[in-house]
Design a protein around this motif. Structure first.
Motif, PDB file in Angstrom:
ATOM      1  N   MET A 265       0.864  -1.119  -0.136  1.00  0.00           N
ATOM      2  CA  MET A 265      -0.240  -0.318  -0.239  1.00  0.00           C
ATOM      3  C   MET A 265       0.598   1.132   0.047  1.00  0.00           C
ATOM      4  SD  MET A 265      -3.251  -0.344  -0.153  1.00  0.00           S
ATOM      5  CE  MET A 265      -3.762  -2.299  -0.017  1.00  0.00           C
ATOM      6  N   ILE A 266       0.306   2.295  -0.839  1.00  0.00           N
ATOM      7  CA  ILE A 266       0.942   3.749  -0.697  1.00  0.00           C
ATOM      8  C   ILE A 266       0.114   4.755  -0.165  1.00  0.00           C
ATOM      9  CG2 ILE A 266       2.133   5.349  -1.922  1.00  0.00           C
ATOM     10  CD1 ILE A 266       3.821   2.883  -2.222  1.00  0.00           C
ATOM     11  N   LEU A 267       1.083   5.114   0.857  1.00  0.00           N
ATOM     12  CA  LEU A 267      -0.230   6.909   1.562  1.00  0.00           C
ATOM     13  C   LEU A 267       0.969   7.861   1.278  1.00  0.00           C
ATOM     14  CD1 LEU A 267      -0.772   6.921   5.284  1.00  0.00           C
ATOM     15  CD2 LEU A 267       1.070   9.123   3.489  1.00  0.00           C
ATOM     16  N   GLU A 268       0.273   8.686   0.044  1.00  0.00           N
ATOM     17  CA  GLU A 268       0.893   9.758  -0.144  1.00  0.00           C
ATOM     18  C   GLU A 268       0.201  10.613   1.124  1.00  0.00           C
ATOM     19  OE1 GLU A 268       0.229  11.848  -5.019  1.00  0.00           O
ATOM     20  OE2 GLU A 268      -1.362  11.248  -3.904  1.00  0.00           O
ATOM     21  N   LEU A 269       1.565  11.650   0.763  1.00  0.00           N
ATOM     22  CA  LEU A 269       0.597  13.103   1.294  1.00  0.00           C
ATOM     23  C   LEU A 269       1.101  14.557   0.191  1.00  0.00           C
ATOM     24  CD1 LEU A 269       0.567  13.916   4.730  1.00  0.00           C
ATOM     25  CD2 LEU A 269       2.808  14.338   4.940  1.00  0.00           C
ATOM     26  N   VAL A 270       0.489  15.102   0.295  1.00  0.00           N
ATOM     27  CA  VAL A 270       0.270  15.970  -0.252  1.00  0.00           C
ATOM     28  C   VAL A 270      -0.218  17.641   0.577  1.00  0.00           C
ATOM     29  CG1 VAL A 270      -0.951  17.051  -2.323  1.00  0.00           C
ATOM     30  CG2 VAL A 270      -1.010  14.581  -2.270  1.00  0.00           C
TER      31      VAL A 270
ATOM     32  N   ARG B 130      -9.102   5.363   0.005  1.00  0.00           N
ATOM     33  CA  ARG B 130      -9.302   6.272   1.363  1.00  0.00           C
ATOM     34  C   ARG B 130      -8.427   6.999   1.455  1.00  0.00           C
ATOM     35  NH1 ARG B 130      -8.959   3.815   6.688  1.00  0.00           N
ATOM     36  NH2 ARG B 130     -11.001   2.882   6.389  1.00  0.00           N
ATOM     37  N   LYS B 131      -9.197   8.620   1.772  1.00  0.00           N
ATOM     38  CA  LYS B 131      -8.581  10.342   1.359  1.00  0.00           C
ATOM     39  C   LYS B 131      -8.880  10.622   3.071  1.00  0.00           C
ATOM     40  CE  LYS B 131      -8.530  14.541  -0.766  1.00  0.00           C
ATOM     41  NZ  LYS B 131      -8.214  15.352  -0.702  1.00  0.00           N
ATOM     42  N   HIS B 132      -8.192  11.699   3.439  1.00  0.00           N
ATOM     43  CA  HIS B 132      -8.021  11.911   4.555  1.00  0.00           C
ATOM     44  C   HIS B 132      -7.833  13.780   4.130  1.00  0.00           C
ATOM     45  CE1 HIS B 132      -7.569   8.567   7.646  1.00  0.00           C
ATOM     46  NE2 HIS B 132      -7.848   8.601   6.757  1.00  0.00           N
ATOM     47  N   PHE B 133      -8.194  14.500   5.092  1.00  0.00           N
ATOM     48  CA  PHE B 133      -8.525  15.697   4.102  1.00  0.00           C
ATOM     49  C   PHE B 133      -8.042  16.733   6.088  1.00  0.00           C
ATOM     50  CE2 PHE B 133     -11.430  14.819   1.070  1.00  0.00           C
ATOM     51  CZ  PHE B 133     -11.390  15.249  -0.124  1.00  0.00           C
ATOM     52  N   LEU B 134      -6.994  17.594   5.286  1.00  0.00           N
ATOM     53  CA  LEU B 134      -6.788  17.901   6.904  1.00  0.00           C
ATOM     54  C   LEU B 134      -6.390  19.684   6.633  1.00  0.00           C
ATOM     55  CD1 LEU B 134      -3.530  15.345   6.801  1.00  0.00           C
ATOM     56  CD2 LEU B 134      -5.548  15.163   8.225  1.00  0.00           C
ATOM     57  N   LEU B 135      -6.135  20.014   7.824  1.00  0.00           N
ATOM     58  CA  LEU B 135      -5.662  21.276   7.759  1.00  0.00           C
ATOM     59  C   LEU B 135      -4.952  21.753   8.857  1.00  0.00           C
ATOM     60  CD1 LEU B 135      -6.843  24.243   6.725  1.00  0.00           C
ATOM     61  CD2 LEU B 135      -8.616  24.113   8.184  1.00  0.00           C
TER      62      LEU B 135
ATOM     63  N   VAL C 275      -4.145  12.931   2.859  1.00  0.00           N
ATOM     64  CA  VAL C 275      -4.037  11.909   3.138  1.00  0.00           C
ATOM     65  C   VAL C 275      -4.331  10.500   2.448  1.00  0.00           C
ATOM     66  CG1 VAL C 275      -3.155  10.097   4.573  1.00  0.00           C
ATOM     67  CG2 VAL C 275      -2.562  12.220   5.217  1.00  0.00           C
ATOM     68  N   TYR C 276      -3.786  10.121   1.223  1.00  0.00           N
ATOM     69  CA  TYR C 276      -4.560   9.224   0.729  1.00  0.00           C
ATOM     70  C   TYR C 276      -3.883   7.682   0.524  1.00  0.00           C
ATOM     71  CZ  TYR C 276      -5.555  13.559  -2.026  1.00  0.00           C
ATOM     72  OH  TYR C 276      -5.884  14.359  -2.534  1.00  0.00           O
ATOM     73  N   ILE C 277      -4.551   6.861   0.612  1.00  0.00           N
ATOM     74  CA  ILE C 277      -4.098   5.990   0.165  1.00  0.00           C
ATOM     75  C   ILE C 277      -4.659   4.856  -1.269  1.00  0.00           C
ATOM     76  CG2 ILE C 277      -4.385   3.481   1.531  1.00  0.00           C
ATOM     77  CD1 ILE C 277      -3.509   5.746   3.417  1.00  0.00           C
TER      78      ILE C 277
ATOM     79  N   ILE D  41       4.126  16.729  -3.026  1.00  0.00           N
ATOM     80  CA  ILE D  41       4.092  15.697  -2.357  1.00  0.00           C
ATOM     81  C   ILE D  41       5.068  14.247  -2.310  1.00  0.00           C
ATOM     82  CG2 ILE D  41       2.815  13.594  -4.153  1.00  0.00           C
ATOM     83  CD1 ILE D  41       1.406  15.773  -5.323  1.00  0.00           C
ATOM     84  N   ARG D  42       4.475  13.376  -0.993  1.00  0.00           N
ATOM     85  CA  ARG D  42       5.536  12.827  -0.385  1.00  0.00           C
ATOM     86  C   ARG D  42       4.773  11.241  -0.296  1.00  0.00           C
ATOM     87  NH1 ARG D  42       7.928  15.133   5.287  1.00  0.00           N
ATOM     88  NH2 ARG D  42       7.596  13.204   5.636  1.00  0.00           N
ATOM     89  N   TYR D  43       6.073   9.891  -0.689  1.00  0.00           N
ATOM     90  CA  TYR D  43       5.892   8.570  -0.691  1.00  0.00           C
ATOM     91  C   TYR D  43       5.811   8.019   0.120  1.00  0.00           C
ATOM     92  CZ  TYR D  43       3.601  10.394  -5.799  1.00  0.00           C
ATOM     93  OH  TYR D  43       3.308  11.517  -6.453  1.00  0.00           O
ATOM     94  N   PHE D  44       4.304   7.056   0.954  1.00  0.00           N
ATOM     95  CA  PHE D  44       5.591   6.692   1.502  1.00  0.00           C
ATOM     96  C   PHE D  44       4.683   4.913   1.646  1.00  0.00           C
ATOM     97  CE2 PHE D  44       5.229  10.978   3.484  1.00  0.00           C
ATOM     98  CZ  PHE D  44       6.337  11.220   4.153  1.00  0.00           C
ATOM     99  N   ASP D  45       5.742   4.104   2.188  1.00  0.00           N
ATOM    100  CA  ASP D  45       5.319   2.286   2.379  1.00  0.00           C
ATOM    101  C   ASP D  45       4.225   2.417   3.277  1.00  0.00           C
ATOM    102  OD1 ASP D  45       4.864   0.023   1.243  1.00  0.00           O
ATOM    103  OD2 ASP D  45       7.158  -0.811   2.259  1.00  0.00           O
ATOM    104  N   LEU D  46       2.497   1.821   3.174  1.00  0.00           N
ATOM    105  CA  LEU D  46       2.558   1.940   3.948  1.00  0.00           C
ATOM    106  C   LEU D  46       1.944   0.761   4.517  1.00  0.00           C
ATOM    107  CD1 LEU D  46       0.201   2.843   6.014  1.00  0.00           C
ATOM    108  CD2 LEU D  46      -1.455   2.268   3.989  1.00  0.00           C
ATOM    109  N   PHE D  47       2.946  -0.007   5.654  1.00  0.00           N
ATOM    110  CA  PHE D  47       3.077  -1.119   5.653  1.00  0.00           C
ATOM    111  C   PHE D  47       2.792  -1.697   6.700  1.00  0.00           C
ATOM    112  CE2 PHE D  47       6.493   0.804   7.696  1.00  0.00           C
ATOM    113  CZ  PHE D  47       6.603  -0.097   9.266  1.00  0.00           C
TER     114      PHE D  47
END
Length: 114
Positions: free
Chosen positions: A1-6, A38-43, A53-55, A84-90
């Protein structure tokens, strides 16, 4: 899985209510994207920075959704390019649902290690 932080600048002077109203406007777009899990909206608490935060199943899926047209729309709206950064969601602990999920190594991580 990839977690993308924008991360992106919030439009100057916008309230949380204005940011939330704009976010509600893109719900149908993200619901229609069948690759998005999944998408999380953050402020940020000070209201200066917004984030998503996108999965995703892969970096490719994330990049397809966040193409140059999308990037330009962020620049137009906020005055700056998103980061934009990408993470390995493990591993995921979900106390709300009483679950722990472990995911296989992302294909992109395997490729980089080779």
């Amino acid at each position: 899985m990839i977690l993308e932080l924008v991360e992106f600048n919030s439009p100057k002077g916008w309230t949380r209510a204005q940011v939330a109203e704009e976010a509600r406007g893109v719900i149908p777009k993200w619901q229609a994207n069948k690759e998005l899990l999944r998408k999380h909206f953050l402020l940020e608490l000070n209201g200066k920075t917004g984030a998503g935060v996108y999965i995703w199943p892969s970096v490719e899926a994330a990049k397809k959704a966040h193409d140059e047209g999308w990037r330009q729309s962020i620049i137009k709206r906020t005055g700056a390019a998103p980061t934009i950064r990408y993470f390995d969601l493990f591993l995921l602990i979900d106390n709300e649902h009483g679950k722990v999920s472990e995911f296989p190594e992302a294909a992109e991580i395997k490729s980089a290690a080779a």
